[in-house]
Scaffold this motif. Structure first.
Motif, PDB file in Angstrom:
ATOM      1  N   UNK A 165      47.092  40.326  43.340  1.00 30.30           N
ATOM      2  CA  UNK A 165      45.749  39.812  43.135  1.00 30.30           C
ATOM      3  C   UNK A 165      44.927  40.037  44.395  1.00 30.30           C
ATOM      4  N   UNK A 166      43.721  40.515  44.220  1.00 33.97           N
ATOM      5  CA  UNK A 166      42.813  40.745  45.333  1.00 33.97           C
ATOM      6  C   UNK A 166      42.086  39.451  45.664  1.00 33.97           C
ATOM      7  N   UNK A 167      42.023  39.135  46.938  1.00 34.25           N
ATOM      8  CA  UNK A 167      41.229  37.980  47.364  1.00 34.25           C
ATOM      9  C   UNK A 167      40.629  38.283  48.733  1.00 34.25           C
ATOM     10  N   UNK A 168      39.500  37.694  48.979  1.00 36.59           N
ATOM     11  CA  UNK A 168      38.817  37.865  50.259  1.00 36.59           C
ATOM     12  C   UNK A 168      39.392  36.830  51.223  1.00 36.59           C
ATOM     13  N   UNK A 169      39.849  37.276  52.390  1.00 42.73           N
ATOM     14  CA  UNK A 169      40.420  36.312  53.330  1.00 42.73           C
ATOM     15  C   UNK A 169      39.352  35.388  53.910  1.00 42.73           C
ATOM     16  N   UNK A 170      39.761  34.180  54.217  1.00 43.24           N
ATOM     17  CA  UNK A 170      38.857  33.192  54.797  1.00 43.24           C
ATOM     18  C   UNK A 170      38.741  33.459  56.305  1.00 43.24           C
ATOM     19  N   UNK A 171      37.545  33.730  56.771  1.00 36.72           N
ATOM     20  CA  UNK A 171      37.319  34.032  58.180  1.00 36.72           C
ATOM     21  C   UNK A 171      37.648  32.823  59.062  1.00 36.72           C
ATOM     22  N   UNK A 172      37.279  31.624  58.604  1.00 40.11           N
ATOM     23  CA  UNK A 172      37.571  30.406  59.370  1.00 40.11           C
ATOM     24  C   UNK A 172      39.079  30.251  59.551  1.00 40.11           C
ATOM     25  N   UNK A 173      39.838  30.442  58.469  1.00 42.19           N
ATOM     26  CA  UNK A 173      41.295  30.313  58.526  1.00 42.19           C
ATOM     27  C   UNK A 173      41.896  31.413  59.405  1.00 42.19           C
ATOM     28  N   UNK A 174      41.371  32.616  59.308  1.00 42.66           N
ATOM     29  CA  UNK A 174      41.883  33.722  60.113  1.00 42.66           C
ATOM     30  C   UNK A 174      41.659  33.479  61.604  1.00 42.66           C
ATOM     31  N   UNK A 175      40.553  32.850  61.963  1.00 40.59           N
ATOM     32  CA  UNK A 175      40.225  32.646  63.379  1.00 40.59           C
ATOM     33  C   UNK A 175      40.874  31.389  63.963  1.00 40.59           C
ATOM     34  N   UNK A 176      41.033  30.345  63.146  1.00 44.61           N
ATOM     35  CA  UNK A 176      41.511  29.069  63.688  1.00 44.61           C
ATOM     36  C   UNK A 176      42.914  28.685  63.231  1.00 44.61           C
ATOM     37  N   UNK A 177      43.354  29.259  62.122  1.00 39.92           N
ATOM     38  CA  UNK A 177      44.634  28.849  61.554  1.00 39.92           C
ATOM     39  C   UNK A 177      44.516  27.598  60.703  1.00 39.92           C
ATOM     40  N   UNK A 178      43.314  27.022  60.657  1.00 39.27           N
ATOM     41  CA  UNK A 178      43.058  25.834  59.845  1.00 39.27           C
ATOM     42  C   UNK A 178      42.348  26.243  58.557  1.00 39.27           C
ATOM     43  N   UNK A 179      42.331  25.333  57.614  1.00 43.28           N
ATOM     44  CA  UNK A 179      41.644  25.596  56.361  1.00 43.28           C
ATOM     45  C   UNK A 179      40.191  25.144  56.445  1.00 43.28           C
ATOM     46  N   UNK A 180      39.304  25.936  55.856  1.00 43.84           N
ATOM     47  CA  UNK A 180      37.897  25.532  55.785  1.00 43.84           C
ATOM     48  C   UNK A 180      37.744  24.550  54.621  1.00 43.84           C
ATOM     49  N   UNK A 181      36.626  23.870  54.503  1.00 44.74           N
ATOM     50  CA  UNK A 181      36.451  22.914  53.405  1.00 44.74           C
ATOM     51  C   UNK A 181      36.523  23.540  52.018  1.00 44.74           C
ATOM     52  N   UNK A 182      36.337  24.852  51.900  1.00 49.50           N
ATOM     53  CA  UNK A 182      36.377  25.495  50.587  1.00 49.50           C
ATOM     54  C   UNK A 182      37.661  26.246  50.292  1.00 49.50           C
ATOM     55  N   UNK A 183      38.569  26.310  51.263  1.00 45.04           N
ATOM     56  CA  UNK A 183      39.807  27.063  51.053  1.00 45.04           C
ATOM     57  C   UNK A 183      40.561  26.546  49.826  1.00 45.04           C
ATOM     58  N   UNK A 184      40.969  27.468  48.991  1.00 44.44           N
ATOM     59  CA  UNK A 184      41.728  27.131  47.789  1.00 44.44           C
ATOM     60  C   UNK A 184      40.868  27.011  46.546  1.00 44.44           C
ATOM     61  N   UNK A 185      39.558  27.084  46.700  1.00 42.52           N
ATOM     62  CA  UNK A 185      38.658  26.892  45.571  1.00 42.52           C
ATOM     63  C   UNK A 185      38.800  27.956  44.490  1.00 42.52           C
ATOM     64  N   UNK A 186      38.918  29.207  44.898  1.00 43.85           N
ATOM     65  CA  UNK A 186      39.040  30.282  43.919  1.00 43.85           C
ATOM     66  C   UNK A 186      40.338  30.159  43.139  1.00 43.85           C
ATOM     67  N   UNK A 187      41.428  29.862  43.838  1.00 45.83           N
ATOM     68  CA  UNK A 187      42.706  29.685  43.142  1.00 45.83           C
ATOM     69  C   UNK A 187      42.664  28.461  42.238  1.00 45.83           C
ATOM     70  N   UNK A 188      41.943  27.423  42.654  1.00 48.92           N
ATOM     71  CA  UNK A 188      41.819  26.227  41.816  1.00 48.92           C
ATOM     72  C   UNK A 188      41.100  26.553  40.515  1.00 48.92           C
ATOM     73  N   UNK A 189      40.061  27.380  40.592  1.00 50.43           N
ATOM     74  CA  UNK A 189      39.347  27.792  39.382  1.00 50.43           C
ATOM     75  C   UNK A 189      40.277  28.593  38.481  1.00 50.43           C
ATOM     76  N   UNK A 190      41.003  29.535  39.072  1.00 52.28           N
ATOM     77  CA  UNK A 190      41.921  30.360  38.281  1.00 52.28           C
ATOM     78  C   UNK A 190      42.959  29.508  37.560  1.00 52.28           C
ATOM     79  N   UNK A 191      43.575  28.570  38.273  1.00 51.25           N
ATOM     80  CA  UNK A 191      44.601  27.734  37.644  1.00 51.25           C
ATOM     81  C   UNK A 191      44.010  26.796  36.605  1.00 51.25           C
ATOM     82  N   UNK A 192      42.801  26.312  36.832  1.00 50.23           N
ATOM     83  CA  UNK A 192      42.161  25.457  35.837  1.00 50.23           C
ATOM     84  C   UNK A 192      41.878  26.249  34.557  1.00 50.23           C
ATOM     85  N   UNK A 193      41.425  27.484  34.700  1.00 42.71           N
ATOM     86  CA  UNK A 193      41.168  28.329  33.529  1.00 42.71           C
ATOM     87  C   UNK A 193      42.458  28.668  32.785  1.00 42.71           C
TER      88      UNK A 193
END
Length: 106
Positions: free
Chosen positions: A1-29
């Motif tokens: 599956x193609x996904x755009x990496x989170x720049x905040x996570x890539x730079x800090x190692x932490x999750x941004x407030x929106x991390x996981x949102x796309x996967x959450x939509x996919x699993x909900x669907x």
């Protein structure tokens, strides 16, 4: 599956407030409510809020145009902001202090 990496996570190692949102939509669907909640609880909450708002509009139409619970939209917004803040804090706390990655693919 193609996904755009989170720049905040890539730079800090932490999750941004929106991390996981796309996967959450996919699993909900796909009908996987618990996985959707795990990846980002705002997604199922938003669906629930939209359903409740649609019911309020339908009831207003049936009841002669009077809105049920006027002003409740602010409550929906404040709850959503709280969900984002708690999600951000809990996921990063578990990641930093315990090494638990809630966004690792199941």
């Amino acid at each position: 599956m193609f996904s755009v990496p989170c720049l905040f996570h890539a730079m800090t190692g932490l999750y941004c407030p929106g991390c996981g949102g796309t996967r959450a939509v996919r699993y909900l669907l796909q009908g996987e409510l618990l996985l959707s909640l795990r990846f980002h609880p705002l997604v199922p909450y938003t669906v629930l809020a939209v359903i409740l708002e649609a019911i309020a509009f339908l009831m207003a139409g049936i009841g002669g145009g009077h809105r049920i619970y006027p002003g409740h939209e602010k409550v929906f917004l404040y709850v959503a902001a709280g969900i984002v803040a708690v999600n951000f804090a809990v996921k990063n706390y578990l990641l930093v202090w315990y090494g638990i990655d809630l966004l690792a693919m199941p």
